[in-house]
Design an enzyme around this catalytic site. Structure first.
Site, PDB file in Angstrom:
ATOM      1  N   SER A  40       0.566  -1.228   0.430  1.00  0.00           N
ATOM      2  CA  SER A  40       0.011   0.001   0.139  1.00  0.00           C
ATOM      3  C   SER A  40       0.274   1.636   0.138  1.00  0.00           C
ATOM      4  O   SER A  40       0.543   2.321  -0.516  1.00  0.00           O
ATOM      5  CB  SER A  40      -0.865  -0.081   1.043  1.00  0.00           C
ATOM      6  OG  SER A  40      -0.622  -0.136   2.479  1.00  0.00           O
ATOM      7  N   LYS A  95       0.540   4.955   6.799  1.00  0.00           N
ATOM      8  CA  LYS A  95       0.271   5.120   5.779  1.00  0.00           C
ATOM      9  C   LYS A  95       0.758   6.505   5.555  1.00  0.00           C
ATOM     10  O   LYS A  95       1.787   6.695   6.503  1.00  0.00           O
ATOM     11  CB  LYS A  95      -1.686   5.457   5.317  1.00  0.00           C
ATOM     12  CG  LYS A  95      -2.260   4.560   5.747  1.00  0.00           C
ATOM     13  CD  LYS A  95      -2.326   3.465   4.723  1.00  0.00           C
ATOM     14  CE  LYS A  95      -2.652   2.161   4.815  1.00  0.00           C
ATOM     15  NZ  LYS A  95      -3.079   1.353   3.829  1.00  0.00           N
TER      16      LYS A  95
END
Length: 200
Positions: A40, A95
């Protein structure tokens, strides 16, 4: 038991206890190891990167709680953070911070706008550039409440992030990604050039 052996054993036990206390202190308050399990954050972070996360960056928490006892700083735009996934706090996610409290985040045809201004994001990767998905690539303006953060993966077409499950509460944030201390795809493919890289 021989007094000399008793003394030696006592010294070893004392050293072991001190080492365990230090390890607990460091892991609780200063740094924690984290392994990248998914793609990701490509290309910024590779699957198999092992990171140290600076837990002191955003404040000292009381052990085994999310209560900050010594505030230090708040996450800022572009910080890469490790946090407890709001949908399952037993899982840690990593993230990049895109929106901080008070910001308005909007996505139009993959392009991200914060407070009406398009972001310059050289770190972003698109694997599906020709296809526009309503949910993934377009998001109406979303105001970020106090104490929450909007996060996204750098691999925009392959990231499960705030677009889908909402913001990250401040208390869920464990720390700021700091340095890659090990990286490999397997025993036969160690990525020596990544070891020691600062994460940004």
């Amino acid at each position: 038991m021989n007094p000399r052996w008793q003394s030696t054993l006592k010294e070893y036990l004392e050293a072991l206890v001190i080492a365990l206390v230090l390890a607990f202190f460091i892991r609780t308050f200063i740094v924690q190891a984290f392994k990248i399990p998914s793609g990701s954050m490509l290309q910024t972070l590779q699957i198999g990167d092992h990171l140290l996360v600076n837990k002191f960056s955003y404040g000292v928490k009381f052990p085994f709680t999310d209560h900050i006892i010594v505030p230090v700083d708040d996450p800022e735009y572009k910080d890469i953070i490790v946090f407890k996934y709001p949908g399952d706090p037993s899982k840690d996610y990593i993230k990049r911070v895109i929106g901080v409290p008070g910001d308005t985040v909007e996505i139009r045809e993959k392009k991200v706008y914060v407070n009406g201004k398009e972001l310059n994001e050289p770190y972003v990767q698109y694997t599906d550039p020709g296809h526009i998905s309503t949910m993934r690539d377009n998001m109406p303006p979303r105001k970020i409440p106090e104490g929450e953060y909007f996060v996204m993966g750098d691999n925009r077409d392959g990231s499960n992030d705030s677009r889908f499950w909402g913001n990250v509460p401040r208390e869920n944030i464990r720390g700021k990604a700091w340095i890659i201390y090990w990286s490999w795809e397997g025993p036969q493919n160690i990525r020596w050039n990544r070891i020691g890289m600062l994460v940004h």
